[in-house]
Design a protein around this motif. Structure first.
Motif, PDB file in Angstrom:
ATOM      1  N   ILE A 297       1.428  -1.145   0.274  1.00 57.00           N
ATOM      2  CA  ILE A 297       0.498  -0.138  -0.382  1.00 57.00           C
ATOM      3  C   ILE A 297       1.115   1.195   0.172  1.00 57.00           C
ATOM      4  O   ILE A 297       0.407   2.414  -1.000  1.00 57.00           O
ATOM      5  CB  ILE A 297      -0.660   0.090   1.011  1.00 57.00           C
ATOM      6  CG1 ILE A 297      -1.764  -0.851   1.516  1.00 57.00           C
ATOM      7  CG2 ILE A 297      -1.461   1.376   1.399  1.00 57.00           C
ATOM      8  CD1 ILE A 297      -3.021  -1.607   2.213  1.00 57.00           C
ATOM      9  N   ARG A 298       1.878   1.237   0.302  1.00 59.80           N
ATOM     10  CA  ARG A 298       3.006   2.315   1.146  1.00 59.80           C
ATOM     11  C   ARG A 298       3.319   2.888  -0.732  1.00 59.80           C
ATOM     12  O   ARG A 298       3.146   3.678  -0.788  1.00 59.80           O
ATOM     13  CB  ARG A 298       4.064   2.292   1.910  1.00 59.80           C
ATOM     14  CG  ARG A 298       5.181   3.604   2.237  1.00 59.80           C
ATOM     15  CD  ARG A 298       5.438   3.075   2.959  1.00 59.80           C
ATOM     16  NE  ARG A 298       6.380   2.095   3.852  1.00 59.80           N
ATOM     17  CZ  ARG A 298       6.157   0.799   3.520  1.00 59.80           C
ATOM     18  NH1 ARG A 298       4.917   0.788   5.217  1.00 59.80           N
ATOM     19  NH2 ARG A 298       7.050  -0.524   4.432  1.00 59.80           N
ATOM     20  N   ARG A 299       3.632   1.404  -1.720  1.00 60.77           N
ATOM     21  CA  ARG A 299       4.667   1.779  -2.705  1.00 60.77           C
ATOM     22  C   ARG A 299       3.129   1.643  -4.030  1.00 60.77           C
ATOM     23  O   ARG A 299       3.654   2.740  -4.528  1.00 60.77           O
ATOM     24  CB  ARG A 299       5.448   0.480  -2.809  1.00 60.77           C
ATOM     25  CG  ARG A 299       6.455   0.654  -1.750  1.00 60.77           C
ATOM     26  CD  ARG A 299       6.726  -0.825  -2.107  1.00 60.77           C
ATOM     27  NE  ARG A 299       7.122  -1.548  -3.018  1.00 60.77           N
ATOM     28  CZ  ARG A 299       6.913  -2.706  -3.670  1.00 60.77           C
ATOM     29  NH1 ARG A 299       7.223  -3.729  -2.393  1.00 60.77           N
ATOM     30  NH2 ARG A 299       7.477  -2.873  -4.398  1.00 60.77           N
ATOM     31  N   GLY A 300       1.870   2.225  -3.350  1.00 62.64           N
ATOM     32  CA  GLY A 300       1.191   2.297  -4.225  1.00 62.64           C
ATOM     33  C   GLY A 300       0.720   1.668  -5.237  1.00 62.64           C
ATOM     34  O   GLY A 300      -0.084   1.504  -5.928  1.00 62.64           O
ATOM     35  N   ILE A 301       1.515   0.333  -5.271  1.00 60.68           N
ATOM     36  CA  ILE A 301       1.167  -1.258  -5.942  1.00 60.68           C
ATOM     37  C   ILE A 301      -0.172  -2.001  -5.669  1.00 60.68           C
ATOM     38  O   ILE A 301      -1.451  -2.280  -6.622  1.00 60.68           O
ATOM     39  CB  ILE A 301       2.203  -2.487  -5.671  1.00 60.68           C
ATOM     40  CG1 ILE A 301       4.050  -1.817  -5.657  1.00 60.68           C
ATOM     41  CG2 ILE A 301       1.537  -3.786  -6.128  1.00 60.68           C
ATOM     42  CD1 ILE A 301       4.317  -2.832  -5.474  1.00 60.68           C
ATOM     43  N   VAL A 302      -0.955  -1.437  -4.438  1.00 63.82           N
ATOM     44  CA  VAL A 302      -2.208  -1.672  -3.840  1.00 63.82           C
ATOM     45  C   VAL A 302      -3.345  -0.197  -3.006  1.00 63.82           C
ATOM     46  O   VAL A 302      -2.441   0.183  -2.520  1.00 63.82           O
ATOM     47  CB  VAL A 302      -2.301  -2.974  -2.912  1.00 63.82           C
ATOM     48  CG1 VAL A 302      -3.536  -3.066  -2.328  1.00 63.82           C
ATOM     49  CG2 VAL A 302      -1.763  -4.176  -3.254  1.00 63.82           C
ATOM     50  N   ARG A 303      -4.306  -0.878  -3.898  1.00 69.11           N
ATOM     51  CA  ARG A 303      -4.947   0.801  -2.963  1.00 69.11           C
ATOM     52  C   ARG A 303      -5.877  -0.153  -2.360  1.00 69.11           C
ATOM     53  O   ARG A 303      -6.666  -0.620  -2.883  1.00 69.11           O
ATOM     54  CB  ARG A 303      -5.136   2.133  -4.242  1.00 69.11           C
ATOM     55  CG  ARG A 303      -3.964   2.766  -5.004  1.00 69.11           C
ATOM     56  CD  ARG A 303      -4.678   3.405  -5.655  1.00 69.11           C
ATOM     57  NE  ARG A 303      -3.597   4.368  -6.184  1.00 69.11           N
ATOM     58  CZ  ARG A 303      -3.526   5.547  -7.608  1.00 69.11           C
ATOM     59  NH1 ARG A 303      -4.632   5.893  -7.578  1.00 69.11           N
ATOM     60  NH2 ARG A 303      -2.802   5.862  -7.625  1.00 69.11           N
ATOM     61  N   VAL A 304      -6.515   1.098  -1.445  1.00 68.88           N
ATOM     62  CA  VAL A 304      -8.312   0.718  -0.848  1.00 68.88           C
ATOM     63  C   VAL A 304      -8.542   1.616  -1.373  1.00 68.88           C
ATOM     64  O   VAL A 304      -8.681   2.939  -1.054  1.00 68.88           O
ATOM     65  CB  VAL A 304      -7.738   0.862   0.803  1.00 68.88           C
ATOM     66  CG1 VAL A 304      -8.880   0.235   1.528  1.00 68.88           C
ATOM     67  CG2 VAL A 304      -6.702  -0.174   1.447  1.00 68.88           C
ATOM     68  N   ALA A 305      -9.649   1.159  -2.001  1.00 72.65           N
ATOM     69  CA  ALA A 305     -10.499   2.355  -2.337  1.00 72.65           C
ATOM     70  C   ALA A 305     -12.627   1.602  -2.729  1.00 72.65           C
ATOM     71  O   ALA A 305     -12.279   0.658  -3.415  1.00 72.65           O
ATOM     72  CB  ALA A 305     -10.595   2.722  -4.371  1.00 72.65           C
TER      73      ALA A 305
END
Length: 261
Positions: free
Chosen positions: A135-143
């Motif tokens: 999540i920190r690297r933006g590979i996985v997002r919570v949306a």
């Protein structure tokens, strides 16, 4: 959506700890073997806790399908990946997975010639260190997928969605499905449960606040037509042929949609 990582230290009870330790210490003076045993047990528990907090092993995603004997279409994506590769060939260059357990699925799908990204559609309460890193690297997002996706048009070659659309009413599907198609260039692959199918406990009631609505193939096909979405018959046939050759029978319904021109 916000994330609320759970602090494992909250789970430790602090009441009555002094008397408990004192009694153990008194007994240990009489029995050296008891002291040694307690040290070994404590070491094992500590190692287990550290291991689970670090994200566990790559086999964690397989456990999703074993819960209560239910079926997880997210874990089914792993089984179907070689078949999808056969159906779409080298065009699967940059893939977006939309669905729960993306933090577990994305690392398992990564290959040298394929980029994989993920969207977790539900609020994350207990986040592993590995998931936090993604999540920190933006590979996985919570949306929230009921709203426009945080990506430009045609950002990915393919979008794979699992264990997410079954929880949406037609009102939101009318918005979400076109969004999935919008961000793809080569197609969208939908993994959906069969009517009457027992789901894994974690998927029975999602954080959308409703149980899964498992729909028939005819319902989905009618919905695609009504929404102006076109099935990818060529990819569907190749997927069926590759499945037959590998003796693979999907545990979930699989639909293939074309991207917008």
């Amino acid at each position: 959506m916000s994330r609320r990582p759970v602090n494992p230290s909250r789970r430790l009870a602090d009441g009555g700890s002094i008397s408990f330790v004192s009694s153990i210490k008194a007994k240990s003076q009489n029995s050296p073997l008891l002291s040694i045993g307690l040290v070994i047990v404590g070491a094992i528990l500590l190692i287990g806790f550290i291991y689970s907090s670090s994200g566990g092993s790559s086999g964690d995603i397989k456990d999703v399908s074993k819960l209560e004997g239910g079926v997880s279409c997210t874990s089914e994506v792993l089984h179907a990946l070689p078949i999808l590769k056969k159906a779409y060939g080298d065009s699967m260059r940059k893939v977006l997975h939309v669905g729960p357990d993306s933090c577990l699925l994305v690392p398992s799908l990564l290959e040298e010639d394929t980029e994989v990204w993920g969207i977790e559609p539900y609020e994350l309460d207990d986040v592993s260190a590995k998931c936090k890193g993604l999540i920190r690297r933006g590979i996985v997002r919570v949306a929230d997928i009921k709203f426009p996706l945080p990506y430009r048009a045609k950002s990915f070659s393919h979008v794979i969605v699992s264990d997410a659309l079954d929880y949406l009413s037609p009102r939101y599907l009318n918005k979400t499905l076109p969004e999935l198609v919008r961000v793809s260039t080569e197609g969208v692959v939908i993994f959906s449960g069969y009517p009457g199918q027992q789901r894994a406990r974690g998927g029975e009631v999602s954080k959308f606040g409703r149980p899964a609505k498992l729909r028939s193939a005819s319902w989905w096909i009618r919905f695609f037509v009504q929404t102006g979405l076109e099935e990818n018959e060529t990819a569907g046939k190749k997927f069926a042929q590759a499945s037959a050759k590998k003796a693979y029978k999907p545990a979930c319904q699989v639909f293939h949609l074309k991207s917008y021109p």
